[in-house]
Write an enzyme that holds these catalytic residues in place. Structure first.
Site, PDB file in Angstrom:
ATOM      1  N   GLU A  85       0.869  -1.176   0.000  1.00  0.00           N
ATOM      2  CA  GLU A  85       0.000   0.000   0.000  1.00  0.00           C
ATOM      3  C   GLU A  85       0.904   1.225   0.000  1.00  0.00           C
ATOM      4  O   GLU A  85       1.537   1.532   1.017  1.00  0.00           O
ATOM      5  CB  GLU A  85      -0.914  -0.011   1.235  1.00  0.00           C
ATOM      6  CG  GLU A  85      -1.852  -1.200   1.327  1.00  0.00           C
ATOM      7  CD  GLU A  85      -2.983  -1.148   0.319  1.00  0.00           C
ATOM      8  OE1 GLU A  85      -2.998  -0.228  -0.524  1.00  0.00           O
ATOM      9  OE2 GLU A  85      -3.859  -2.024   0.367  1.00  0.00           O
ATOM     10  N   CYS A 116      -2.952   8.955   3.012  1.00  0.00           N
ATOM     11  CA  CYS A 116      -2.468   8.464   1.709  1.00  0.00           C
ATOM     12  C   CYS A 116      -3.504   8.611   0.597  1.00  0.00           C
ATOM     13  O   CYS A 116      -3.144   8.618  -0.581  1.00  0.00           O
ATOM     14  CB  CYS A 116      -2.028   7.009   1.825  1.00  0.00           C
ATOM     15  SG  CYS A 116      -3.336   5.881   2.351  1.00  0.00           S
TER      16      CYS A 116
END
Length: 494
Positions: free
Chosen positions: A235, A269
């Site tokens: 990720e 993010c």
């Protein structure tokens, strides 16, 4: 707790069964990995009852440590309590409850279609644990981003080593000192430390690695995993575009974008990283964003109890340097002593400006001017595929056009961040923004090996005769007729 310690630990010579000075002397974590692998091979983690008990223990950990987590994230990261409770605790509990509610169903063998030749047999997919899993978590959401993958790994029946971020010191201590007292010490452990400790940890053979962080470090993790042919989920984040069409409710867009950009002081993010809009829309958005920021944080966001701070001095200086791009339309104030950067909007940013070359990870929103939806789509497609992509328009055809002609890890139309709050949707990147997916059942599937299984009876041997030599066209015709996968309206001739 000192950097580089491991919790919990048997003495390494006991944990590995190896004599002192053997494998454990070569790598400080070899004994721990060996001990967890022995526990996994014993089958201890496989029963539903065991997995459920460990998951429920994670729930107790969140309940018991709630106040400590809120205080630690405030101290480490400047998180405001509302945002910390929402993102670190509430969303983690949602993942936990979704898993507990469905785990028995997810674990069941999945029956599959059979051909005529296997009609009397049993064919199914069995979901098996990989074995010993490593989860490396980041600092920006230090509870949520280790706990959500951990829930999936536990649900799938794995043994797990968790490596929390050393940047969020107090939160790391809560995890390292608190979590082991809730989980089975033979099957779960926490390793602390920085780059040297993580490097040594990655030298060991794991059966799966889950990493959340930056693309450069993701490449390092993937390289280490490749030495053992270990599968990975990465990720990685990136620059998330947000297109705003000329047909939209400007006030609503401004509020939703400002919330997504400035939540956790922009250290998310999937935060919208930059806006794409026409010059006319830019002129409408700036006053609307000013009003939204004032509504959210008051006339002086520095004094607001609801606006966070940059996590560290190094991060502060990096984000502060990015303020030189474009022109400051809103905000721009900084205070290094407090690691404060005001909610900032930069207008007339050029694609070549420094702020457009890296993920911002701070409370700055650049606006890049384009002339049309087509140009916005071309701009998005000319860059690395992002973790998230946002499109705002009152015309659903425009939102669909952006969705259909671009590629990203996730997509959200007419809002920001909200897609990641749903355990029913997969969360993950594509290309430079990551590899793999998780959340809800997708986490369970990520940490499960899907084993294809066929069980046949020992009788009816004459039915196998056509596949044995000596071969003939007649035998091939029988095999084709009994093993062919047919489509609707297919006609099979011998």
């Amino acid at each position: 707790m000192e950097t580089g310690t491991v919790v919990p630990l048997l003495p390494e010579s006991e944990a590995s069964g190896a004599p002192e000075g053997d494998a454990t002397s070569r790598n400080p974590y070899a004994g721990l990995v060996s001990h967890l692998r022995a526990s996994w091979l014993s089958g201890k983690t496989r029963p539903l009852e065991y997995r459920t008990a460990q998951l429920e223990a994670l729930g107790r950990f969140l309940d018991d440590k709630k106040q400590q987590i809120l205080e630690a994230t405030a101290s480490d990261l400047g998180k405001v309590p509302f945002e910390a409770e929402l993102s670190e605790i509430f969303l983690s509990k949602n993942e936990l409850y979704e898993t507990l509610k469905n785990l028995s169903r997810w674990m069941k063998d999945e029956q599959v279609d059979r051909t005529l030749a296997t009609r009397m047999d049993s064919a199914f997919i069995r979901k098996e644990p990989y074995g010993v899993v490593l989860i490396i978590a980041p600092w920006n959401y230090p509870i949520h981003l280790f706990l959500v993958p951990l829930i999936g790994a536990v649900a799938a029946g794995n043994c797990v080593i968790v490596k929390p971020s050393e940047m969020s010191k107090k939160t790391e201590r809560i995890v390292a000192e608190g979590l082991p007292s809730y989980l089975d010490k033979d099957c779960f452990a926490v390793v602390t430390g920085g780059v040297p400790e993580t490097t040594r940890l990655l030298e060991n053979k794991f059966d799966y690695i889950f990493f959340t962080g930056s693309p450069p470090v993701g490449r390092i993790v993937m390289t280490a995993a490749a030495k053992h042919l270990t599968p990975v989920t990465l990720e990685l984040g990136g620059k998330n575009p947000c297109y705003v069409s000329d047909t939209c409710d400007v006030t609503n867009v401004a509020r939703r974008v400002a919330w997504g950009r400035f939540f956790n002081a922009g250290q998310t993010c999937i935060a919208p990283d930059y806006l794409l809009c026409t010059v006319e829309m830019q002129e409408k958005l700036i006053p609307a964003l000013r009003e939204a920021i004032t509504d959210f944080y008051g006339p002086n966001p520095r004094e607001s109890p609801d606006f966070g701070r940059i996590a560290g001095d190094k991060q502060f200086r990096r984000v502060q340097r990015l303020l030189g791009s474009g022109r400051v339309a809103l905000g721009g104030q900084t205070d290094e002593a407090e690691r404060y950067i005001a909610p900032t909007v930069l207008a007339d940013v050029q694609p070549s400006d420094p702020i457009m070359q890296e993920e911002i990870f701070g409370p700055i929103l650049p606006i890049v001017v384009i002339t049309s939806t087509d140009e916005a789509i071309d701009f998005i497609n000319s860059r690395e595929r992002p973790l998230a992509l946002y499109a705002f328009s009152s015309d659903d055809k425009v939102v669909n056009q952006v969705l259909e002609r671009t590629s990203s890890g996730g997509f959200c139309g007419n809002d920001t961040l909200m897609h990641m709050s749903m355990p029913s949707l997969p969360f993950g990147g594509i290309g430079n923004s990551g590899l793999g997916r998780h959340h809800g059942k997708f986490s369970f599937d990520t940490f499960s090996h899907h084993r294809g299984c066929l069980k046949r009876g020992m009788g009816w041997e004459p039915l196998n005769a056509p596949r044995y030599p000596p071969y003939s066209q007649q035998k091939f015709g029988v095999i084709r007729a009994t093993c062919k996968v047919t489509r609707k309206n297919d006609c099979t001739l011998l």
